[in-house]
Design an enzyme around this catalytic site. Structure first.
Site, short mmCIF file in Angstrom:
data_model
loop_
_atom_site.label_atom_id
_atom_site.label_comp_id
_atom_site.label_asym_id
_atom_site.label_seq_id
_atom_site.Cartn_x
_atom_site.Cartn_y
_atom_site.Cartn_z
N GLN A 1 0.72 -1.26 0.09
CA GLN A 1 -0.27 0.02 -0.19
C GLN A 1 1.07 1.25 0.20
OE1 GLN A 1 -3.09 0.02 2.70
NE2 GLN A 1 -3.96 2.01 2.35
N ASP A 2 1.29 1.49 1.11
CA ASP A 2 2.34 2.75 1.20
C ASP A 2 3.67 2.38 2.19
OD1 ASP A 2 0.23 4.88 3.30
OD2 ASP A 2 1.06 2.85 3.73
N PRO A 3 4.43 3.36 2.01
CA PRO A 3 6.07 2.86 2.99
C PRO A 3 5.61 3.01 4.41
CG PRO A 3 6.34 4.60 1.08
CD PRO A 3 4.77 4.29 1.41
#
Length: 204
Positions: A46-48
């Protein structure tokens, strides 16, 4: 690509007023380890990670010396269940996987420190979609691992020659325990069947 330039401009604007992760030099780290034709598996995140010192440009991976996050601990547990006797890694850096043809790609390439999902509208999604579409069209056969509703919504579609595997997210909060995910063994069986050779999922 125009949308890449837009995302980079927005990244530069935001980085002047907030702490953005990962460091700028690592935003495109996922491109460094294997040529497109050598990619065998795509794991879509999804995201870092949004805590300082964790994210370094590879989905689910953290720098050496950083405690292994719970989601990655669950991924490791699943690998061990897929391959009984596999050693438990002592760190959370997945560069070994990346070098062996596993593309560890987040749908958002940056995040504001301490704020998960904060850069979901930055424009990275269009770049990631283009990367996935090109791989699907020109590479393979590939295995796509989509863990959780976000990755499954973001993915779109792949050609019939690819294998698309879905499961719950490896987060400890997910309904289905990730330890029961058999994607790693399924991926290797598919790759070997198509003459590409399985992935060595060990981490040294």
């Amino acid at each position: 690509m125009p949308y890449t330039r837009h995302a980079l401009r927005e990244y530069e604007r935001r980085s002047r007023v907030e702490q953005v992760l990962p460091p700028k030099a690592d935003i495109f780290a996922w491109t460094r380890y294997a040529a497109p034709e050598d990619i065998k598996v795509v794991i879509l995140g999804q995201d870092p990670y949004h805590s300082r010192g964790q994210a370094h440009g590879l989905a689910f991976s953290v720098n050496r010396g950083v405690p292994v996050p719970p989601s990655l601990q669950n991924i490791y547990a699943a690998v061990q269940k897929n391959f009984p006797g596999a050693p438990r890694p002592s760190h959370g850096c997945l560069e070994d996987w990346a070098r062996r043809g596993v593309l560890l790609l987040n749908t958002s390439l940056t995040v504001r420190s301490g704020a998960p999902g904060s850069h979901s509208s930055l424009g990275w999604g269009r770049l990631v979609h283009a990367v996935l579409a090109r791989l699907s069209a020109e590479s393979g056969p590939l295995v796509f691992m989509l863990w959780g509703a976000h990755a499954q919504r973001a993915f779109g579609a792949a050609g019939k020659r690819h294998l698309v595997l879905t499961y719950s997210h490896p987060s400890p909060l997910s309904r289905a325990p990730f330890v029961h995910c058999t994607h790693f063994a399924e991926a290797n069986a598919f790759l070997e069947q198509h003459g590409r050779g399985g992935v060595d999922w060990s981490i040294v």
